[in-house]
Write an enzyme that holds these catalytic residues in place. Structure first.
Site, short mmCIF file in Angstrom:
data_model
loop_
_atom_site.label_atom_id
_atom_site.label_comp_id
_atom_site.label_asym_id
_atom_site.label_seq_id
_atom_site.Cartn_x
_atom_site.Cartn_y
_atom_site.Cartn_z
NE ARG A 191 -4.26 -1.56 0.36
CZ ARG A 191 -4.44 -2.61 -0.45
NH1 ARG A 191 -3.56 -2.88 -1.40
NH2 ARG A 191 -5.51 -3.37 -0.33
CD GLU A 251 -3.27 3.16 -4.82
OE1 GLU A 251 -4.34 2.56 -4.98
OE2 GLU A 251 -2.23 2.62 -4.44
CG HIS A 307 -3.93 -0.75 -6.26
ND1 HIS A 307 -4.05 -0.20 -5.02
CD2 HIS A 307 -4.14 -2.10 -6.07
CE1 HIS A 307 -4.32 -1.13 -4.12
NE2 HIS A 307 -4.37 -2.30 -4.74
N1 LIG Z 1 -1.03 -4.20 -5.41
C1 LIG Z 1 -2.10 -4.98 -5.36
O1 LIG Z 1 -2.88 -5.07 -6.31
C2 LIG Z 1 -2.35 -5.79 -4.14
C3 LIG Z 1 -3.17 -6.94 -4.22
C4 LIG Z 1 -3.31 -7.72 -3.07
C5 LIG Z 1 -2.67 -7.35 -1.89
N2 LIG Z 1 -1.92 -6.21 -1.87
C6 LIG Z 1 -1.21 -5.82 -0.65
O2 LIG Z 1 -0.21 -6.78 -0.39
C7 LIG Z 1 -0.27 -7.18 0.97
C8 LIG Z 1 0.16 -8.64 1.05
O3 LIG Z 1 -0.80 -9.46 0.42
P1 LIG Z 1 -0.87 -11.01 0.84
O4 LIG Z 1 -1.98 -11.60 0.07
O5 LIG Z 1 0.49 -11.59 0.74
O6 LIG Z 1 -1.29 -10.83 2.36
P2 LIG Z 1 -0.87 -11.70 3.63
O7 LIG Z 1 -1.75 -11.26 4.73
O8 LIG Z 1 -0.84 -13.14 3.26
O9 LIG Z 1 0.63 -11.24 3.92
C9 LIG Z 1 0.99 -10.09 4.64
C10 LIG Z 1 2.12 -10.48 5.56
O10 LIG Z 1 2.66 -9.29 6.17
C11 LIG Z 1 2.99 -9.66 7.50
N3 LIG Z 1 3.12 -8.47 8.35
C12 LIG Z 1 2.15 -7.66 8.80
N4 LIG Z 1 2.67 -6.68 9.58
C13 LIG Z 1 4.00 -6.89 9.63
C14 LIG Z 1 5.07 -6.22 10.26
N5 LIG Z 1 4.84 -5.15 11.03
N6 LIG Z 1 6.32 -6.69 10.07
C15 LIG Z 1 6.55 -7.80 9.30
N7 LIG Z 1 5.56 -8.48 8.68
C16 LIG Z 1 4.30 -8.03 8.84
C17 LIG Z 1 1.84 -10.54 7.93
O11 LIG Z 1 2.16 -11.28 9.09
C18 LIG Z 1 1.66 -11.40 6.69
O12 LIG Z 1 2.50 -12.54 6.75
C19 LIG Z 1 -1.72 -6.92 1.40
O13 LIG Z 1 -1.80 -6.61 2.78
C20 LIG Z 1 -2.13 -5.76 0.55
O14 LIG Z 1 -1.90 -4.54 1.24
C21 LIG Z 1 -1.76 -5.43 -2.96
O1 LIG Z 2 -5.92 -5.81 -1.30
C1 LIG Z 2 -6.31 -6.21 -2.39
O2 LIG Z 2 -6.99 -7.23 -2.55
C2 LIG Z 2 -5.93 -5.42 -3.64
O3 LIG Z 2 -4.94 -4.48 -3.34
C3 LIG Z 2 -7.10 -4.72 -4.21
O4 LIG Z 2 -7.39 -3.62 -3.40
#
Ligand SMILES: NC(=O)c1ccc[n+]([C@@H]2O[C@H](COP(=O)([O-])OP(=O)(O)OC[C@H]3O[C@@H](n4cnc5c(N)ncnc54)[C@H](O)[C@@H]3O)[C@@H](O)[C@H]2O)c1
Ligand SMILES: O=C(O)[C@H](O)CO
Length: 329
Positions: A239, A268, A287
């Site tokens: 994010r 965004e 995004h």
């Molecule tokens: N760009 C995009 O289109 C898009 C799409 C999906 C997700 N995302 C972002 O990517 C992130 C990750 O997605 P995911 O599916 O792997 O989620 P996820 O929840 O599986 O992974 C996130 C990881 O971050 C770790 N974490 C949280 N706080 C932390 C900290 N302070 N220090 C170290 N580790 C920490 C969590 O324990 C978890 O293992 C989401 O939270 C979201 O913000 C972006």
């Molecule tokens: O978190 C998610 O699933 C993607 O970033 C879409 O917002």
């Protein structure tokens, strides 16, 4: 057994068959609601025990006398996972992982493009110029270099496997101390009192795939950017506010780091006049990553599994903890 009244927002990305499968586990108790209709949503929330939503809705809306569990079909929840939701005792779950492999590929795409100098080659191609500038020769293969991954969830693990397949050294950072996932050469954790320094200093690519929370807001700011190698690249798929964008702009402009790949920004959409668009060696995507062919099936699978777990009183998938709270935004 009576089924809990379950509100499902009509904009969930399900086809007829997928809706039928959801209805089959909640016979006679599924309320499909047009999320754009505020009155219909408010009325449905008066009766529902469960709300299954496409969007990460504002926590202030998520109230109802019987409401116990809210699922938002996003990976990163920042609007619903607010302090007031936890104070009301609500369970909040998300769809983290539905896009993990696609996000990991996006990190690899940014890494390959930036390390191979592709932005400059593409500019030259658009001018129909066969051009090899001296700086274009100072390019790096990924093999033998270091990928440092912040956030070892679904995406972090998928990225580690891909980076390892490119013969990279892979470092990971997470909260809890636990054995290294497959593909990771060395894990660091905040529970062991380790900060990000080792990753910042060793990374050729620093990939951010972590939740946005109070703990990760501006996780990468001027001091962290100053610790990175001048030849290194920052990739943010998490994010926008995980990075102090003003500090990043300075670091890129002054050549403190070699480039950035950003799928997320603050704000965004990024306004057309924002200076980040023209930052050196910076790739920005809106995004928007490629979809997995089974993306909606992955979401439905998590929801169906969580309905079973909810009924059985088992630990639920992707439950947001108070540690994941984002209370500032
Ligand atoms: N760009 C995009 O289109 C898009 C799409 C999906 C997700 N995302 C972002 O990517 C992130 C990750 O997605 P995911 O599916 O792997 O989620 P996820 O929840 O599986 O992974 C996130 C990881 O971050 C770790 N974490 C949280 N706080 C932390 C900290 N302070 N220090 C170290 N580790 C920490 C969590 O324990 C978890 O293992 C989401 O939270 C979201 O913000 C972006
Ligand atoms: O978190 C998610 O699933 C993607 O970033 C879409 O917002």
């Amino acid at each position: 057994m009576t089924n809990p009244i379950t509100l499902a927002s009509d904009d969930l990305p399900f086809d007829v068959d997928q809706w039928a499968r959801l209805e089959a586990v909640l016979p006679g108790s599924l309320l499909r609601v047009d999320i754009a209709d505020d009155a219909a949503l408010a009325a449905a929330l008066q009766n529902a025990e469960i709300a299954i939503l496409k969007s990460d809705l504002d926590a202030r809306i998520l109230t109802g006398p019987k409401l116990k569990w809210v699922h938002c079909n996003h990976a990163g929840l920042t609007k619903s996972a607010r302090p007031e939701v936890f104070q009301r005792g609500l369970i909040v779950t998300g769809s983290a992982g539905r896009s993990g492999p696609a996000l990991a590929e996006h990190v690899m795409m940014f890494s390959l493009l930036l390390c191979s100098g592709y932005p400059a080659f593409f500019e030259a191609q658009k001018r129909h110029e066969w051009r090899r500038e001296p700086e274009m020769e100072n390019l790096h293969a990924l093999s033998g270099r270091t990928m440092a991954i912040v956030g070892m969830g679904h995406t972090g693990k998928a990225l580690a496997l891909r980076a390892k397949a490119f013969d990279m050294t892979v470092l990971g950072y997470r909260r809890r101390d636990a054995p290294a996932p497959e593909g990771v050469d060395r894990m660091y954790s905040s529970d062991k009192g380790e900060g990000l320094d080792a990753l910042l200093e060793q990374a050729d690519i620093l990939a951010l795939v972590v939740n946005l929370s109070d703990a990760t807001h501006h996780l990468i700011g001027a001091p962290e950017l100053a610790r990175m190698k001048r030849s290194s690249i920052l990739v943010n798929l998490a994010r926008g506010p995980v990075v102090d964008q003003d500090a990043l702009l300075v670091a890129l402009t002054e050549g403190r780091i070699a480039g950035a790949g950003l799928d997320v920004t603050t704000p965004e959409p990024l306004p057309p006049g924002h200076p980040l668009w023209d930052a050196p060696n910076t790739l920005i995507t809106p995004h928007f990553t490629a979809s997995l062919p089974d993306r909606s099936e992955r979401s439905l699978g998590m929801i169906l599994d969580n309905i079973r777990r909810y009924r059985a009183g088992e630990e639920m998938l992707n439950r947001i903890s108070e540690e994941d709270l984002w209370s500032k935004g």
